[in-house]
Every structure is written in C-alpha cells, then in structure tokens.
Design a protein around this motif. Structure first.
Motif, PDB file in Angstrom:
ATOM      1  N   THR A   1      75.212  65.853  32.212  1.00 22.50           N
ATOM      2  CA  THR A   1      76.427  65.164  31.773  1.00 22.50           C
ATOM      3  C   THR A   1      76.808  64.045  32.736  1.00 22.50           C
ATOM      4  O   THR A   1      77.105  62.920  32.308  1.00 22.50           O
ATOM      5  N   LEU A   2      76.772  64.337  34.040  1.00 18.75           N
ATOM      6  CA  LEU A   2      77.088  63.294  35.026  1.00 18.75           C
ATOM      7  C   LEU A   2      76.087  62.152  34.935  1.00 18.75           C
ATOM      8  O   LEU A   2      76.444  60.974  35.034  1.00 18.75           O
ATOM      9  N   TYR A   3      74.819  62.523  34.737  1.00 20.20           N
ATOM     10  CA  TYR A   3      73.756  61.514  34.618  1.00 20.20           C
ATOM     11  C   TYR A   3      74.025  60.627  33.406  1.00 20.20           C
ATOM     12  O   TYR A   3      73.933  59.398  33.478  1.00 20.20           O
ATOM     13  N   LEU A   4      74.403  61.242  32.289  1.00 22.90           N
ATOM     14  CA  LEU A   4      74.686  60.498  31.062  1.00 22.90           C
ATOM     15  C   LEU A   4      75.885  59.572  31.240  1.00 22.90           C
ATOM     16  O   LEU A   4      75.851  58.406  30.836  1.00 22.90           O
ATOM     17  N   ILE A   5      76.958  60.092  31.864  1.00 22.97           N
ATOM     18  CA  ILE A   5      78.173  59.291  31.986  1.00 22.97           C
ATOM     19  C   ILE A   5      77.945  58.107  32.924  1.00 22.97           C
ATOM     20  O   ILE A   5      78.477  57.018  32.713  1.00 22.97           O
TER      21      ILE A   5
ATOM     22  N   ARG B   1      76.151  55.070  30.839  1.00 23.70           N
ATOM     23  CA  ARG B   1      76.840  55.037  29.561  1.00 23.70           C
ATOM     24  C   ARG B   1      76.163  54.111  28.559  1.00 23.70           C
ATOM     25  O   ARG B   1      75.886  54.509  27.432  1.00 23.70           O
TER      26      ARG B   1
ATOM     27  N   LEU C   1      71.996  54.955  28.200  1.00 24.85           N
ATOM     28  CA  LEU C   1      71.502  56.245  27.732  1.00 24.85           C
ATOM     29  C   LEU C   1      72.500  57.015  26.862  1.00 24.85           C
ATOM     30  O   LEU C   1      72.136  57.484  25.777  1.00 24.85           O
ATOM     31  N   LEU C   2      73.752  57.134  27.311  1.00 28.96           N
ATOM     32  CA  LEU C   2      74.702  57.990  26.598  1.00 28.96           C
ATOM     33  C   LEU C   2      74.950  57.481  25.171  1.00 28.96           C
ATOM     34  O   LEU C   2      74.818  58.240  24.200  1.00 28.96           O
TER      35      LEU C   2
END
Lengths: 198, 198
Positions: free
Chosen positions: A28-32, A35, A38-39
């Motif tokens: 989740t931290l990686y995705l945020i 943004r 990837l997210l």
C-alpha cells in the motif's frame, strides 16, 4: 492509526494469495508513493478486467471475447484437445509454445477427500466434445498429483468408447534438473521411459 | 497466451513488492474468480486512495486530510515529537498504542553510500519545529541500522542547541524473544542497560 481509506486498501490487498497483513501494508505504501505510475493504472486495469474478462463458454479459458481467441483461432489444430485443470495450466502450456491444438479447462480435479465429484467440474462438455467426433487425440495434461491422476483415469474410462487416442504428458527429469535433487518416483519413471540415443 | 487486458493486470501486479511474475499470475486468476467480492472493491479502493490520500504538510504522514488526523488531534501531547524514518514506522508505533505525542516522518535516512544528504530528506522542518519552541522531548525512533544511527547522530547534533531532551528507543531483548537466538550486539546492549528488579 492509518485513515480508513488506507486501511480499507490494506485489508483488501491482504486477501491476495501470497500477501499477508505486513506485505499488504508495504504494498500500500509502495502504491501510494507511486500514485501516477502504478496506483492509478492498476486501479484502471482492475476495473477493465472486472468489466471485460469472460469465461469462454466452449473451453473454460479466460478472455475478453467468448468464444476465446484460442477457440476462434483457425490456424490451431481442432483435432487435438488438451485437457487441463486450471487456466493457469493453460497459460503455462501457451508460454511453452509447444502446443497448437485446442484446450479444455476442467476448473479443478475430482477429489474424494474434498468431496469434488464429476458434477462439480466442467467435465461433461469435453466428453461430449470428444464423443461428438472430429477429435483424434486427447492429451490429459493434468497435474501429477493423486487427484490429477484420479481425474485422468476417470476421463480416460469415459472417453475409451470414443475410439480416440488418449495420451498423457511424459514423466521424467526436468530439463536443466540435477538427478541428485529428484525424488525417487520421478527418477524411476525417467528410467522406465528411457530413450535410445541412436 | 492470455489476452492483453489480463496480461496488463499481471504486469502491473508484478511490480508490487513481494510479488513476482508467478505470484502476480496467481493473484490475477484469484481476483478474476472473485470479481464481485474482491476485484471490483479493490479497484475502487485504489481509485479512492489515488484521489484522496495526501501527504501531511506538517509531519509527512499519509492521510485523507492535511494536516493529518494525528496533527489535528488535540488530545495528543504536542510537547513530545517522535521522529521516524517512514510512514510504515509511524504505523507500527501507532499499532503499539504506546505513544500519544506528535510525529515527524523524515522519508528516509542519511546515507553516504547511497548519496542521501540532508537536502534529500524532510529534515529541516522538524529541526525548525523543535528550535521554534514548545517541544520538551524529541524521541529519535530511527531504525537500529548504520544509516539510522548516522541520522540520529546528525539530528541530535543539530538539535543540541535547542535545550530539549533528546532520547532514543531502548535496545534490548524483544518481548517473547529467546536469548539463544539473539545477536551479540543486542545481547550486550541488553546487558549494559540491565534494570534492577527491586
């Protein structure tokens, strides 16, 4: 405590196979922090897949068209049918680029232990397809597990009246494998099926 | 070969930490087979997070409001500032429910090897915040790694003129841990900081 939006994302990600609560938090931290790159694309790709991916009514494969692109491909040999347990097995065979016939996906195996009988599987359609004619060979490409072999046996019994050639994948030493690391069953199967080099 | 929609989803999932190509394929099949219960909600949760999650301008935490809900919480003690490397460390401390002050997230550590200097980190704002007054104690809750300790040292030097109490987390035996499995450094730190039972 993280805010509920973030918590919700973590909880959903933690349901994926291979991700637990800790790795879901990390993802989740990686995705945020990614943004735009990837997210947002991943969210869109999931929405697309949820909307477009269908199960092929003919073979059980997943695709955005029904019948799937493999069933529709007229360059593939319709006289050879390869029966697999799951879509992932179909994908693995396609990656090998070694098979140019048609497929059928059972969606699992017979399992006395888990109470899976023929009615729970997509098993009558391929039998009908084979007994209906036009097929010369059925490759039973099921996993080399007890349940996979039980299912192979059931299918070959049911198909025996059709007069088609029923085959299974060869057992043996994996390419690049070392004998020292192989189990006895594989080694003795490889020895029994040895081939002449001549 | 799987259709491009499915391939695209696999490729994006494979970029997550902890997932490789094989587990991304597995996760994709899992998601597609749980379209209503997982795939659609996960896609929506990601879109929500991409839209709503902000970095708190005051402390560097992630939240849907700015300043974040921790910075806005008037029940928390504003005179204790806990400095952490990453948001994941802040989350870990919040899960422990042992700290009721304010945070500051550096976004990394100083690292001579990776060429990370003070300018690459969110390191001036907390220094200004501390030297600006109103803070009695700064807890340097950085990881017990070389880079974490270098950063702790740098911060304590810079903060020394502010007349605040500067502390770090205790080293010692993890609760539930067995001595036999601990490294020498931890054991000798635990021995040095032994406490009287009286």
């Amino acid at each position: 405590m993280a805010h509920s939006d973030i918590d919700h994302l973590i909880q959903l990600l933690a349901k994926l196979p291979g991700l637990g609560p800790r790795s879901a938090r990390r993802a989740t931290l990686y995705l945020i922090s990614r943004r735009e790159s990837l997210l947002a694309p991943l969210s869109a790709a999931m929405a697309e897949a949820a909307l477009n991916v269908k199960i092929c009514g003919r073979c059980g494969n997943l695709d955005t068209v029904d019948p799937c692109s493999i069933c529709q491909d007229i360059t593939r040999d319709p006289s050879i049918l390869c029966v697999v347990e799951d879509v992932s097995d179909l994908w693995a065979l396609e990656r090998s680029e070694a098979f140019k016939g048609q497929y059928h996906v059972l969606g699992g195996t017979l399992s006395a232990l888990d109470g899976v009988g023929p009615d729970e599987l997509n098993i009558e359609p391929p039998i009908g397809r084979v007994l209906g004619g036009g097929i010369d060979e059925v490759i039973l490409a099921l996993n080399a597990t007890v349940d996979g072999q039980t299912t192979s046996h059931y299918l070959s019994e049911r198909l025996s009246e059709g007069g088609v050639n029923i085959t299974r994948l060869a057992h043996g030493v994996p390419v690049g494998g070392e004998l020292d690391y192989l189990d006895d069953g594989t080694l003795s199967a490889a020895l029994k099926s040895r081939r002449s080099l001549g």
